[in-house]
Design a protein around this motif. Structure first.
Motif, PDB file in Angstrom:
ATOM      1  N   TYR A 215      32.633  38.057  42.778  1.00 31.23           N
ATOM      2  CA  TYR A 215      32.893  39.317  43.471  1.00 31.23           C
ATOM      3  C   TYR A 215      32.872  39.058  44.966  1.00 31.23           C
ATOM      4  N   GLU A 221      36.738  42.812  45.782  1.00 30.64           N
ATOM      5  CA  GLU A 221      37.605  42.436  44.664  1.00 30.64           C
ATOM      6  C   GLU A 221      36.852  41.524  43.703  1.00 30.64           C
ATOM      7  N   VAL A 222      37.035  41.772  42.400  1.00 33.41           N
ATOM      8  CA  VAL A 222      36.462  40.917  41.365  1.00 33.41           C
ATOM      9  C   VAL A 222      37.503  39.882  40.962  1.00 33.41           C
ATOM     10  N   ASP A 278      34.681  44.493  36.358  1.00 34.72           N
ATOM     11  CA  ASP A 278      34.755  45.595  37.321  1.00 34.72           C
ATOM     12  C   ASP A 278      33.624  46.604  37.098  1.00 34.72           C
ATOM     13  N   LYS A 282      30.503  47.727  39.651  1.00 35.22           N
ATOM     14  CA  LYS A 282      30.266  49.125  40.027  1.00 35.22           C
ATOM     15  C   LYS A 282      28.838  49.551  39.691  1.00 35.22           C
TER      16      LYS A 282
END
Length: 363
Positions: A215, A221-222, A278, A282
């Motif tokens: 990450y 962005e992953v 993702d 989060k």
């Protein structure tokens, strides 16, 4: 004793000469390609090495400086920390660093700037926190059993910390669970203090894929960097014996990781892989900010109905990244050149220096 103050770490970092940053790590786990990747990105490198274990770093010529210690745990000693800071070092944590230095000391005593989020290391070490993060992130994980007496099907039993699979076992009943606990105690694979820390979860049958992500906090962005699967002893040896002979061997299966091999996943499964990565990023941002900063790994099983099920997490660089010290199929797709996970870390640090955003990726 209080946690290391991030503002103090950033003060130390801001006193560094940014043109003379050294990438440093403990001489174990993934240090060869961490150091090689750093050199490829133009950094000076340093390894904190236990006496007698320096040969690989000398032979492969990946370290510019050596800090020799009697024991790996000495990396948290004041004089070693001062030497690292004198080199303008940014330390890259990995599984052996956490295991040998001790999580409490990493959190409370180690005030050398580190890449990533040091707060999240505890969330991989403690099964309840790890599980909380997975659940809050909406990720499919195996069912957990609170008590051995509740075992009603085949289960996998694990213990805390970065053990490389050591001490893990499979049981199909409460009686078998206690028999194997006794066997592990006799072999000194676990201690009495570990028994009440056993994590019992349903055994999920499927193919093993350890998925390595990065990450980028600087790009938000992953990135999918690679995948591996593991060679485990002695379960892999037992599986080579014909089924009719396995019962006669009288050997308790164990899951000690002895090596890794690169794999790729069928392309139709990749949307699940990206969704899982993702979602975890989060969830981590909410529960343990700033979250997954840098490399992380999800150990998964893919069932015959093509569901990706996560059974374990590494919140830092994982040993399986040694399978792509040059590049994986996925990192090549992303970068079009050789890009190991070790080099990707140094590439992020280099970007942070050039864009004056290094504070965002250091703790």
């Amino acid at each position: 004793m209080g946690k290391v103050n991030r503002d103090e770490i950033l003060d130390i970092l801001n006193e560094y000469n940014k043109d003379e940053i050294t990438i440093a790590t403990l001489g174990s786990h993934t240090s060869l390609h961490i150091l090689k990747g750093a050199k490829d990105e133009g950094f000076r490198t340093a390894v904190v090495c236990e006496k007698g274990r320096e040969v690989p770093y000398q032979r492969f010529q990946v370290a510019d400086d050596y800090i020799m210690v009697d024991k790996f745990k000495d990396i948290v000693d004041d004089e070693v920390q001062e030497e690292l800071k004198d080199m303008n070092s940014i330390v890259i944590p990995h599984g052996s660093f956490v295991a040998y230095a001790g999580l409490d000391r990493v959190e409370n005593d180690f005030n050398v700037p580190m890449f990533g989020n040091r707060d999240i290391l505890r969330w991989e070490a403690e099964r309840d926190l790890e599980r909380k993060l997975m659940v809050k992130s909406g990720i499919r994980i195996p069912q957990k059993y609170q008590d051995p007496s509740d075992i009603d099907r085949t289960v996998m039993v694990k213990f805390p910390g970065a053990r490389g699979g050591r001490g893990y076992f499979v049981a199909s009943s409460t009686d078998e669970y206690h028999e194997k606990i006794d066997s592990m105690l006799k072999r000194d694979w676990i201690g009495e203090e570990d028994v009440n820390l056993a994590h019992i979860e349903e055994y999920v049958s499927g193919c093993n894929y350890c998925i390595h992500y990065f990450y980028s906090a600087l790009k938000d962005e992953v990135e999918l960097m690679g995948m591996d699967s593991r060679y485990e002893s002695n379960i892999d040896g037992l599986c080579r014996i014909p089924a009719k002979d396995q019962l006669d061997v009288g050997m308790d299966p164990s899951y000690v990781i002895t090596g890794n091999h690169p794999v790729v996943m069928r392309e139709s499964l990749l949307p699940q892989v990206f969704d899982i990565g993702d979602n975890l990023v989060k969830g981590a941002k909410k529960l343990v900010p700033p979250g997954m900063n840098g490399p992380f790994c999800l150990q998964t099983l893919v069932s015959d109905d093509l569901e990706v099920i996560v059974f374990e997490m590494s919140a830092r660089i994982d040993g399986g990244t040694n399978t792509f010290m040059h590049a994986s199929a996925y990192s090549y797709l992303l970068f079009g050149e050789f890009m190991s996970m070790g080099r990707r870390i140094s590439h992020e640090i280099k970007t942070g220096i050039s864009e004056d955003t290094l504070d965002d990726i250091i703790t």
